[in-house]
Design a protein around this motif. Structure first.
Motif, short mmCIF file in Angstrom:
data_model
loop_
_atom_site.label_atom_id
_atom_site.label_comp_id
_atom_site.label_asym_id
_atom_site.label_seq_id
_atom_site.Cartn_x
_atom_site.Cartn_y
_atom_site.Cartn_z
N ARG A 240 0.80 -1.22 0.00
CA ARG A 240 0.00 0.00 0.00
C ARG A 240 0.84 1.28 0.00
N GLY A 241 1.73 1.37 -0.98
CA GLY A 241 2.43 2.63 -1.19
C GLY A 241 3.83 2.73 -0.62
N TYR A 265 8.82 5.17 -0.68
CA TYR A 265 7.48 5.48 -1.17
C TYR A 265 7.36 5.05 -2.63
N LYS A 267 4.33 4.34 -6.14
CA LYS A 267 2.97 4.51 -6.67
C LYS A 267 2.89 3.70 -7.96
N SER B 85 1.24 13.23 1.22
CA SER B 85 1.17 11.82 1.65
C SER B 85 1.92 11.50 2.94
N HIS B 109 -0.13 8.30 4.66
CA HIS B 109 -1.41 7.74 4.23
C HIS B 109 -1.15 6.54 3.35
N ARG B 110 -1.73 5.42 3.68
CA ARG B 110 -1.59 4.25 2.81
C ARG B 110 -2.61 4.36 1.68
N ARG B 111 -2.17 3.92 0.48
CA ARG B 111 -3.01 4.01 -0.72
C ARG B 111 -3.10 2.64 -1.37
N ASP B 112 -4.09 2.47 -2.20
CA ASP B 112 -4.18 1.21 -2.92
C ASP B 112 -3.13 1.18 -4.02
N THR B 113 -2.20 0.25 -3.92
CA THR B 113 -1.16 0.06 -4.93
C THR B 113 -0.98 -1.44 -5.13
#
Lengths: 268, 268
Positions: A240-241, A265, A267, B85, B109-113
């Motif tokens: 998750r990133g 990090y 993406k 982020s 912040h965790r993101r969908d990756t």
């Protein structure tokens, strides 16, 4: 004689030990801003330059808080604590009245103790049996190194995703500058982001925090001379990133000089 | 209902978000002073408590600059940088007008990756097939954990030196407190010094710098409940008074929650 590009890039000026001034160096440019390994090396060198510094570096953590812009910067160095064997330092890189990078460093006196390298040595072909390659020309800082990839070179255009994030390479300064603690610091960030290898393609990615542990003393370093160093890195989890990376740097004689870890990090 | 000893120990009081006050807790005492893992957890919690904190912890480095004495301490928390982020924080623990411990923390912040755990899961017997043991009674903080050693328990009196520094154990809070980021921080320091295992005997040793990377998000943590976590640590090199340690913490379901690294001082 002109000085070496590495020494040019880490040169710090000033007469106040708590503050010194440096400049980013075009020869160490990354895609955007300077090579993070060079920024880490500069922060380390700022402590080494301090008149109250005792002993050699044993641990360094560099936090990349904001992009460093091209041009001048100021480094603030402060000794937080000292005891008979160790010193704890805080180092900040300032630009435009803002902290762009901050670091903590531990220096210490090495003593004669029981010693052992438990990590097994890497079994790889000698560097003269490997074709020189490197990173794409657009990554300017990489031109300072001679790189010979044993495995995990940067994916070519159209590459497929892969199951392993491991890169192993022989690397040395292109002009034969012998390693010191500052150049080992830079070398611990020589690996392109592991996610490129797993995905088979580049994507936005950047180191957020880099921790380097120094196992070698000055005598071990001076024995390396202009020889290649063996560098390996891998990731443990991409989630998750963010992903982590662990790296090791060995001398050709089989001495584990550095272990290093970073949080990156990404993406994709 | 009385609060849990962990929550007691990490409790911080005060109305100024930049400063809070805590107290060492007798239940988390080490041989001298408090358990370093608890000190790290307190520094992490101080950031979590800050009203401007965004997201979850992704990286924490704690530097043990001087011994923390039993009693009250003050924690200073400062946000160095923030972007869309990530946030970079500085945290200091003060006692007697001196910094005793300092830390840097990155929250994000965790993101969908794309995500993947590359580290292979550990193959070990289930915890109910292993005899509960632990650390010697004199190490008070260890009584807070149920520990079941798969390998590398602390050497008994008269033990011989060994070839491996690896310890693997199942551990959980003795009172069933589910893990959160603060308790994972403490857990990443649950391993006694690796040099004891190699030498077959205790010797003076102490963590100087501890870096922990958090791979789990809050949902993964809450799924653990009161179950055991699988913890493994090993050293890479012991050299002239210092060694490094790398550790990993897994859920029983096979999720890599944490990777952690430390640099340790020793004398033998």
């Amino acid at each position: 004689m002109a000085s070496h590009p590495f020494d040019e890039a880490i040169r710090l000026d000033g007469t106040d030990p708590a503050w010194s001034r440096g400049h980013t160096s075009p020869a160490w440019a990354n895609m955007v801003g300077p090579f993070g390994g060079m920024t880490a090396a500069i922060l380390m060198r700022a402590v080494e330059n301090h008149p109250e510094r005792l002993g050699d570096p044993v641990a360094l953590t560099v936090n990349y808080a904001a992009p460093v812009g091209d041009g001048a910067f100021d480094i603030a160095v402060k000794c937080v604590r000292r005891n008979r064997s160790n010193q704890h330092w805080l180092v900040d890189l300032w630009q435009d009245d803002e902290v762009k990078t901050n670091a903590t460093a531990v220096f210490g006196h090495r003593r004669d103790t029981w010693s052992d390298t438990e990590r097994p040595p890497l079994s790889v072909p000698e560097p003269d049996r490997i074709e020189p390659s490197g990173l794409p020309e657009v990554i300017v800082w990489a031109r300072n190194y001679e790189m010979r990839y044993v495995e995990g070179a940067i994916p070519a255009r159209g590459a497929e995703p892969g199951p392993s994030s491991t890169t192993t390479l022989w690397a040395r300064d292109r002009l034969g500058r012998p390693p010191d603690f500052a150049s080992l610091t830079a070398l611990s960030d020589i690996f392109y982001p592991r996610v490129f290898l797993r995905r088979g393609a580049p994507c936005p990615a950047g180191t957020i925090s880099l921790t380097t542990y120094f196992h070698a003393d000055a005598a071990e370093l001076s024995a390396v001379g202009d020889d290649f160093l063996l560098c390996r890195a891998h990731a443990n989890r991409f989630a998750r990133g963010y992903f982590d990376q662990s790296a090791e740097i060995w001398s050709r004689a089989g001495e584990l000089l550095v272990t290093s870890h970073q949080l990156v990090y990404f993406k994709t």
